[in-house]
Write a protein that holds these residues in place. Sequence first.
Motif, PDB file in Angstrom:
ATOM      1  N   PRO A 114       0.825  -1.200   0.000  1.00  0.00           N
ATOM      2  CA  PRO A 114       0.000   0.000   0.000  1.00  0.00           C
ATOM      3  C   PRO A 114       0.865   1.258   0.000  1.00  0.00           C
ATOM      4  O   PRO A 114       1.996   1.263   0.497  1.00  0.00           O
ATOM      5  CB  PRO A 114      -0.783  -0.110   1.320  1.00  0.00           C
ATOM      6  CG  PRO A 114      -0.661  -1.541   1.737  1.00  0.00           C
ATOM      7  CD  PRO A 114       0.672  -1.996   1.219  1.00  0.00           C
ATOM      8  N   GLY A 115       0.333   2.337  -0.576  1.00  0.00           N
ATOM      9  CA  GLY A 115       1.026   3.617  -0.474  1.00  0.00           C
ATOM     10  C   GLY A 115       1.778   4.027  -1.724  1.00  0.00           C
ATOM     11  O   GLY A 115       1.769   3.338  -2.756  1.00  0.00           O
ATOM     12  N   GLU A 116       2.491   5.124  -1.606  1.00  0.00           N
ATOM     13  CA  GLU A 116       3.102   5.772  -2.757  1.00  0.00           C
ATOM     14  C   GLU A 116       4.347   5.055  -3.275  1.00  0.00           C
ATOM     15  O   GLU A 116       4.713   5.226  -4.431  1.00  0.00           O
ATOM     16  CB  GLU A 116       3.453   7.219  -2.404  1.00  0.00           C
ATOM     17  CG  GLU A 116       2.229   8.074  -2.052  1.00  0.00           C
ATOM     18  CD  GLU A 116       2.624   9.483  -1.667  1.00  0.00           C
ATOM     19  OE1 GLU A 116       3.852   9.757  -1.585  1.00  0.00           O
ATOM     20  OE2 GLU A 116       1.717  10.308  -1.432  1.00  0.00           O
ATOM     21  N   ARG A 117       5.032   4.298  -2.424  1.00  0.00           N
ATOM     22  CA  ARG A 117       6.301   3.697  -2.858  1.00  0.00           C
ATOM     23  C   ARG A 117       6.111   2.288  -3.425  1.00  0.00           C
ATOM     24  O   ARG A 117       7.063   1.527  -3.571  1.00  0.00           O
ATOM     25  CB  ARG A 117       7.261   3.631  -1.675  1.00  0.00           C
ATOM     26  CG  ARG A 117       6.776   2.786  -0.532  1.00  0.00           C
ATOM     27  CD  ARG A 117       7.628   2.974   0.712  1.00  0.00           C
ATOM     28  NE  ARG A 117       7.178   2.097   1.773  1.00  0.00           N
ATOM     29  CZ  ARG A 117       7.623   0.864   1.937  1.00  0.00           C
ATOM     30  NH1 ARG A 117       8.545   0.393   1.118  1.00  0.00           N
ATOM     31  NH2 ARG A 117       7.171   0.121   2.914  1.00  0.00           N
ATOM     32  N   ALA A 118       4.881   1.962  -3.802  1.00  0.00           N
ATOM     33  CA  ALA A 118       4.567   0.597  -4.209  1.00  0.00           C
ATOM     34  C   ALA A 118       5.372   0.144  -5.424  1.00  0.00           C
ATOM     35  O   ALA A 118       5.893  -0.975  -5.448  1.00  0.00           O
ATOM     36  CB  ALA A 118       3.068   0.477  -4.486  1.00  0.00           C
ATOM     37  N   GLY A 151      -0.353  -2.669  -5.613  1.00  0.00           N
ATOM     38  CA  GLY A 151       0.053  -1.626  -4.678  1.00  0.00           C
ATOM     39  C   GLY A 151      -0.651  -0.328  -4.952  1.00  0.00           C
ATOM     40  O   GLY A 151      -1.432  -0.191  -5.902  1.00  0.00           O
ATOM     41  N   GLY A 152      -0.384   0.647  -4.072  1.00  0.00           N
ATOM     42  CA  GLY A 152      -0.985   1.971  -4.209  1.00  0.00           C
ATOM     43  C   GLY A 152      -2.161   2.162  -3.292  1.00  0.00           C
ATOM     44  O   GLY A 152      -2.172   1.692  -2.149  1.00  0.00           O
ATOM     45  N   THR A 153      -3.191   2.821  -3.765  1.00  0.00           N
ATOM     46  CA  THR A 153      -4.405   3.059  -2.989  1.00  0.00           C
ATOM     47  C   THR A 153      -5.254   1.796  -2.962  1.00  0.00           C
ATOM     48  O   THR A 153      -5.050   0.880  -3.775  1.00  0.00           O
ATOM     49  CB  THR A 153      -5.224   4.191  -3.618  1.00  0.00           C
ATOM     50  OG1 THR A 153      -5.719   3.743  -4.902  1.00  0.00           O
ATOM     51  CG2 THR A 153      -4.391   5.453  -3.809  1.00  0.00           C
ATOM     52  N   GLY A 175       4.330  -2.145  10.303  1.00  0.00           N
ATOM     53  CA  GLY A 175       3.406  -1.426   9.438  1.00  0.00           C
ATOM     54  C   GLY A 175       2.100  -2.132   9.194  1.00  0.00           C
ATOM     55  O   GLY A 175       1.336  -1.746   8.295  1.00  0.00           O
ATOM     56  N   ASP A 224      -1.644  -0.222   9.090  1.00  0.00           N
ATOM     57  CA  ASP A 224      -2.052   0.388   7.825  1.00  0.00           C
ATOM     58  C   ASP A 224      -2.364  -0.678   6.779  1.00  0.00           C
ATOM     59  O   ASP A 224      -3.317  -0.536   5.996  1.00  0.00           O
ATOM     60  CB  ASP A 224      -0.947   1.313   7.306  1.00  0.00           C
ATOM     61  CG  ASP A 224      -0.798   2.574   8.137  1.00  0.00           C
ATOM     62  OD1 ASP A 224      -1.766   2.924   8.866  1.00  0.00           O
ATOM     63  OD2 ASP A 224       0.278   3.210   8.076  1.00  0.00           O
ATOM     64  N   THR A 249      -5.961  -1.202   4.856  1.00  0.00           N
ATOM     65  CA  THR A 249      -6.043  -1.228   3.395  1.00  0.00           C
ATOM     66  C   THR A 249      -6.703  -2.513   2.911  1.00  0.00           C
ATOM     67  O   THR A 249      -7.556  -2.485   2.013  1.00  0.00           O
ATOM     68  CB  THR A 249      -4.634  -1.104   2.783  1.00  0.00           C
ATOM     69  OG1 THR A 249      -4.075   0.155   3.150  1.00  0.00           O
ATOM     70  CG2 THR A 249      -4.688  -1.209   1.273  1.00  0.00           C
TER      71      THR A 249
END
Length: 282
Positions: free
Chosen positions: A209-213, A235-237, A266, A269, A273
């Motif tokens: 999850p998240g921006e660094r996927a 990955g991502g949102t 982690g 989170d 998700t």
Amino acid sequence: MIFRPDFPPHELRRIATAAEAAGVDELWLWEDCFQQGGVAQVAVALASTERLNVGIGLIPAPLRNVAAAAMEFATLDATFPGRTRVAVGHGVQSWMRQAGAAVESPLTLLREYVTALRDLLAGEEVTTDGRYVRLSQVRLEFPSARPYPILIGGTGPKTLRLAGEIADGVLLDSRYATHTVGEALGHVAEGRTHATRPFDTTLFLACVPGERAERRLADEAARQEVPSGGVFGVGGTPAQIADGVAPYLAAGVDAVALQPLDSADGMADFIATAGQVRSLVP
């Protein structure tokens, strides 16, 4: 979603209860030498929750006597009816040699093991004199009250064909990408040419999850030597992850278990998700 065996054991109860609260359907565990015992993990997760299904994928057949394994799983099913799924596999051969459990023909052992395990859990008296599995008039006093699906986990074509032939499902690990999962399922289909029992496919799927996927998944694909082309992992949102799951379902996968790549720190989170993704995926 998945609780990895390198996570601290004392985190399992917290993660299992959080997963259930988030709406996750199944929590999968697995047994890596020499980290955590898979059956003990399943018992902890089941006892910590009310409705969450718990899968163990996989237990290494060479490491566990089939009669003892049947007793363990029958006990879990009697205590937490219908909430456990089991996948059996060869185990990592170097670890099996370390433990003094390696066999000359892992495929023969797996065929004998899955057949005997299913019959024992069904309450049958089992007598067999196989190459590796030898039982004499063994019958469980407390067998499963319902059909108990046994999956096979594996990666090689012969193991995947065996899963299609004799198992109730197959468990695929996280090395597959959108362009390679179809080949694996093709091997399974070859084994199912004459099979009639219900069958389902579960895929462990790397998830960041998240921006660094994108970077993290690329690093993991390189580490696992995933063939280039296609898309590896999701990955991502939550919406992006749900969209990323779709090609795997379209390829013939029935259920996806999201596999975290980072540490247990982690997981709050990650669980949140996973719950959101569950609401977006049919």
